[in-house]
Design an enzyme around this catalytic site. Sequence first.
Site, short mmCIF file in Angstrom:
data_model
loop_
_atom_site.label_atom_id
_atom_site.label_comp_id
_atom_site.label_asym_id
_atom_site.label_seq_id
_atom_site.Cartn_x
_atom_site.Cartn_y
_atom_site.Cartn_z
N ASP A 40 0.83 -1.26 -0.13
CA ASP A 40 -0.04 0.04 0.08
C ASP A 40 0.88 1.04 0.03
OD1 ASP A 40 -2.26 1.54 0.35
OD2 ASP A 40 -1.77 1.63 2.55
N LYS A 54 -4.17 26.98 -9.33
CA LYS A 54 -3.00 26.31 -8.79
C LYS A 54 -2.93 25.03 -9.64
CE LYS A 54 -4.07 23.29 -4.69
NZ LYS A 54 -5.24 23.16 -4.36
N THR A 97 -2.11 1.55 -4.99
CA THR A 97 -2.66 2.56 -4.13
C THR A 97 -4.01 3.24 -4.19
OG1 THR A 97 -2.21 4.69 -3.19
CG2 THR A 97 -1.23 4.25 -5.24
N GLY A 98 -4.67 3.65 -3.52
CA GLY A 98 -5.93 4.23 -3.72
C GLY A 98 -5.76 5.52 -4.21
N LYS A 115 -7.23 -4.99 -4.95
CA LYS A 115 -5.97 -5.14 -4.50
C LYS A 115 -5.73 -6.60 -4.39
CE LYS A 115 -4.99 -0.77 -2.11
NZ LYS A 115 -4.66 -0.27 -0.84
N ASN A 139 -8.52 -0.80 4.07
CA ASN A 139 -8.56 -1.05 2.67
C ASN A 139 -7.40 -1.96 2.06
OD1 ASN A 139 -6.67 0.80 3.20
ND2 ASN A 139 -6.86 1.81 1.14
#
Lengths: 1272, 389
Positions: A562, A746, A864-865, A983, A1006
């Site tokens: 993760d 930005k 990764t989320g 995952k 998660n």
Amino acid sequence: MTSGRPLLSSLDNSSVSGQPLLHHSGSLGTLGVSRPADSVNTSILHLARGEPFEVDCLEKDKGRVHFVGDNSFRSANPVGESFDSVVTTKRLQSLDSEFFEEVSLECSTQLSKHLVSWGATAKEMLHNDNNATFSTSFEISRDSGNLGKPKRRSRPKSLQLDEDVLREEDARFIYINDPRRTNDQYEFTGNEIRTSKYTLITFLPKNIFIQFHRVAYLYFLAIAALNQLPPLAVFGRTVSLFPLLFVLCVTAIKDGYEDWRRHRSDRNENNREALIFQSGQLRSKKWKHIRVGEVMKISANETIPCDMVLLGTSDPSGVAYIQTMNLDGESNLKTRYARQETSLAVFEGRAISGLIRCEQPNRNIYEFTANMEFNGQKYSLSQSNIVLRGCQLKNTGWIIGVVVYAGQETKAMLNSAASPSKRSRLENYMNRETLWLSIFLFIMCLVVATGMGLWLAQYENQLDYLPYYRKRYFTLGKDYRKEYKFYGIPMEIFFSFLSSIIVFQIMIPISLYITMELVRIGQSYFMIGDSHMYDSISGSRFQCRSLNINEDLGQIRYVFSDKTGTLTENKMEFRRASVNGKNYGGSLLTADPLQTESISAATTNRRWKLKSTIAVDSELLELLHKDLVGDERIVAHDFFLALAACNTVIPIRTCDGFSSCTDSQFFEDADTMDYQGESPDEQALVSAASAYGYTLFERTSGHIVIDVNGEKLRFGVLGMHEFDSVRKRMSVVIRFPNNAVKVLVKGADNSMLSILAKDSGRDDHARRAATESHLTEYSSQGLRTLVIAARDLTEEELELWQCRFDDASTSLTDRAAKLRQTAALIECDLTLLGATAIEDRLQEGVPETIESLRQAGIKVWVLTGDKQETAISIGLSCKLLTKDMEQIIVNGNSENECRKLLADAKAKCCLKSSSKGSQYLKCNENAEMDYLERPEKEEVPLALIIDGNSLVYILEKELESELYDIATYCKVVVCCRVAPLQKAGIVDLIKSRTDDMTLAIGDGANDVSMIQMADVGVGICGQEGRQAVMASDFAMGQFRFLKRLLLVHGHWNYQRIGYLVLYNFYRNAVFVLMLFWYILFTAFSTTSALTDWSSVLYSVVYTSVPTIVVGILDKDLSHRTLLQYPKLYGVGYRHEAYNIHLFWITMADTLWQSLVLFGVPLVTYKESTIDIWSIGNLWTVAVVILVNIHLAMDIQRWVLITHVAVWGSVIIAFACVVVLDSIPIFPNYGLTSSGVIVKYLETLHHPKLKMPCMLASIAHVHARCLRKMDID
Amino acid sequence: MAMPSFLEEDTTLIDVNRDDPSSSSEGGGSDGDDKSILAHEIESKKPPTYSRFTQQELPACKPIITPKLVIVSFTLIGFLFIPIGKTALSASNNVVEIAKRYDMECIPEIYSNNILHYIQSVGTNKTCTVKFTVPKHMKGPVFIYYQLTNFYQNYRKMSYGVPLRSRIKDTKYMGSRSDRQLTSKAYEGAELEKCEPLEKVGEEPIVPCGLVAWSMFNDTYSFSVKDKALIVNKTNIAWESDKETRFGSDVYPKNFQTGDVIGGAKLNSSIPLSEQEDLMVWMRTATLRNFRKLYGRIDVDLEANDEIAVEIQNNYNSYGYGGEKLLVLSTTSAFGGQNKFLGVAYLTVGGFCFFFAIIFAIIYHFKRREIGDTAYLSWNRNPVGYYMK
């Protein structure tokens, strides 16, 4: 957030002021105004917002999804014809599918909030004026969003579509506040959850069933059963059951205890209480009694007990904040909405009744499709209306909602895949070898049985007369001349076969299983006790939660990690800033709180402080405290205003006191300021701005309050363009108190620099050049950079933009594209203000760890989320990705697209391999062959970056194998935006296709499914709760411990267990073969020269202790060496310590050693007076000495304990033999007491015996050494 | 002694085991809950207790099998074994052993076609005289053995006792005896079921019961040199422990060999078992099907070329199962009886050790390598990086 107060003061400079009416001019109505006017608007907006981009729609239309993407925009144009297109079609076409995926997967709460706030326009009303019902409008939006087809054509289809989604038979009907009726037709699951495996009744059968998955146990059961047959009972009937019973009991008790703990936690969970409306009143009810359809009330900071649709919240606008940490691991707050209609009803205290039609329970936590019939009208519900079990209500007084899914059907429970019981790889191999051993056993028994048959046949006629074999009763009496105990030759053969099984049973070592358990406990003890793996910051020790898979740690080939909280500390820090072309932050003053304090105390009278302290640059701070004159100062002012304003962060103030402050948002004495936002970067920027005196104080839908050095300024927010991955920037249009309107932008440097004003003066030019050089500097330091720019808007521009913006933001079709076009209107000709650099602090030692793991031949995949960009930048900073890598990005939005992208990627891979001058085959060959480093001649290492949306298509299709090919070929794989189950899917992809061991490491809920799916799951005791740790096999405080865990402990454990298993096979096989050879000399009668007791004690007492000690303590290499040469780890995944070759070598060795062991005394005492028990004792002692010497030779490190164990057990064996011989009831009585053993020693038969064996071993070991030396 | 000598600590280059304790831990701290390895939940906030044991840094020695060590140890083993082998061999050669098969010789010609009848009938004269010459001087005591071949005294017949009724564990030839019964009069009826079918006559137990005792060897020998009888000492031929404990002094043979088929020797029912040494010898079941058992001793020396006449009572029916009977006279040495194998084995092993020591020395001399040379590591050796298994 919206308060009851009218908030229009800062807005109403335009024509709308005070007018609740929504008219065509497209001006803004704030929520507070629009609500009473017509609730319809928002509902439309809801419809318009979420659905078009829902993943599920895409999925449901797989046949047509290829329209999404380039085409969609082209065909969207007719719909959006009211635009005079500023942006050309070409530009639109170039927009890739990322956009959709971004929006759909995010289900961005900001977006929804934003739309609720600003969305309600009359235009929309007009647009939809032909809609009789709202469900139709829903359908339109859905369809057109999806397919980009003209409205008219798509309508009939869209109706079908909707039917598809919520077809009557598929749907779940929930009558709000009427659980009885809800559950009348269908019995929905109650809210009781059960994570335990067993109940009191099922425990015994189920546990035993599971335990007997070990092949060896079945074998022992069979042996024990055989032993129960009277003709075969070699050993005592009950005694033969003991070893098996013992093993079973120990395991059962362990399992039982674990399950009892699960029961307990379930019970705790189920017995928690929640407030439920029962017959019009709020009553407390236990969680487990909650039923679908009930309406319940949750207060702040409570955990949600089931999935529920929001009906109302303490906020009149129906907003609620929840923390979804337990679900997806994100610690920031998310916004959820109650439908305006119900929210109102709740607020007015009316009872709510209605019908919700929702989809069947599923695992997708990012999706919810439903509609609600309320007051005779249909409203749609989406993901933003549902709060899920496990979430926590934050920052909101209370919520009221209706239960739609309960208990096991909740998304949280569906997502927690049942934890599979893990068995170590080595043990699986061991089972294979056990099978071989049983084949040997079978052969041996067959030999004995055949021999017996032949012998009997030969002597058949003499059997009555053999003095040692009498088949008939010759004693006078009723039995005279009756055959006794003779069943005929075939049966004799059969019985002989069975009884030889019993005699040879320890060929398959039952003690091995006990030994392994003990050794693993010992290994765990050392892993837990390793002070190198103690995290002194969090004070967490290493934890071994699973005792079965220690040795798997030494064989890992894939690490799935993760990102957030695992690789990084999950703390963004504002590091550097370039303002007006000047670089700040080179020397940050962290350690001078006094000065900072004094400055802030002198210049501000704020009564709050930030939760986190931020280092500030004194120079910049000083500049900011100057009067607002001078170019530099103004730019800095704007810069920090932009930081504070241009974001979606929600400021949260909490009191120091114990009282709840959730309702006290306007109390000035709020003390601590905390920022909550989806993006940690934004949080960092806002915090930094605050540290420099620009504190974001309050954010509502219509305005923001920024405390500038103690002076509270209120800015009207006219509009906001969310960040998206196409534009890679966000902008906000704010109206200053002095009525000036500015757009603050930005964004990523490359997207920003192209839209800066061209016709700038010399100063601007210099500033730009300086900033650019700063940016290069920052990014080279691994910092995440953002460029800040601003622009004044003239009234005309503003009006034009506002008109477009209102139109776009309420549009039901192609809203995203329209918004993007609108953004382009104002996001141009910007004035550069500066740049920021944020550091996502990696955990200590992460790059080094990853480097070591890579050297060790372990592939590290990051799942990764996070967004793709974030993932890549983290990948870069932790040295997972390097600049010289070629990145293959797969982010398709449809199956075909993914297929295409994968094909391209594959082409790239194979191009690479073919360019190396080898055939296509090499591609695959490499994948298998890369035990060590890839050949250097490969020019560019490849990195695969794939996103969750593509994985949706890939993982369920035949594309999976393509992905696998590419992924295994690439050096690095980064998966971003992946859902928890994806995952697990990725882990499964590798697991199911290779024999390689996988390890998953993560810290959040998660990661649970991934941790459970992987062969080894490692949990990080991080900030994100305990779920990961609870699901893991091992838990530790920091990612960097992984290096030590794998390279050192994994290596050791693997070596130890590998040797242990081989040695155990050897030890028992030597013994059994020795028995076997003797049986050949006893006319195949299953005689054992050894006493029964010696046979039993052999593997339990005589030889077991050294095995265990060596299994726990032996080390082939020191931890320093192992850490210094990570490649040494390769022995694990190359199966060098335990494999079938070693097994066969061991068996051959066994054969030789047993022959020597048996043969030497036999030949020596051929035709002598020696009796069977004496030679039996000799054999006993000899075999014990032999195996212990064998062990001693393989021991790599001798510590005191090893000496004691090895030599001690030889002595103990000797002592036992003496003791056994001195018990008169045994036939072997008196051997040692009459000094027979001593006599043997005198006659040197005994040491003689050992010598050849020892020599054999020595020769063997030396041969091995020499072979190794030669090879090396 | 054959173990490689242990080097102090680790001396290889790649394995430096000595860890500096100070670098690895802050040390100290009170005792953590080290016992609760299994208690998963217990998450000690305390750092693990530091000790060299828990950190697996105990002082250790690591034997490194270097070529030198191997050569030296092999040479030493060779040096040790060859003398032992030589001694053993010469000792064995000094033993004088006379083995005389007599079973066929002692069948009168007229019975040669009906041996079984001859041996089984009670009335036939079974005396026969066998003569042989002493080849070498035999120093007393000279041991007299009888040797039987093809007699599976180690035969284990499986126990097929009537199911459920019997508690029989182990009925086999070698198990067909009640050791308990032999120890004391009080246990006469103990464990009789082991002796089936020779456990009782009527309701009276047989003492000693079982097949082993029943099949006891019953040939007798008397020796004479030049017509002068040699005294055969038949005392102390059994084990002390047998006489003292296993065979009770108050147990007398009872109902022995009274059945229909006589197996072997009859016992004098007036002599307690503790004095029936022949029985004790017989009851020590032999290891193999060919075995010797001690018959007695001749305490005087036998001169070379003496002709010894043995009068044999040829009672034992070895003809029924095709076995041979031999009479053996043997002296002993420090290494036991005559056995060339031992010496040969020692010599062979010693020789091999020498041989390999030399081979290794040659290899070592011509292909010398430094120990711990990292250049030989697989990944250093092969720059391409392909590692072949």
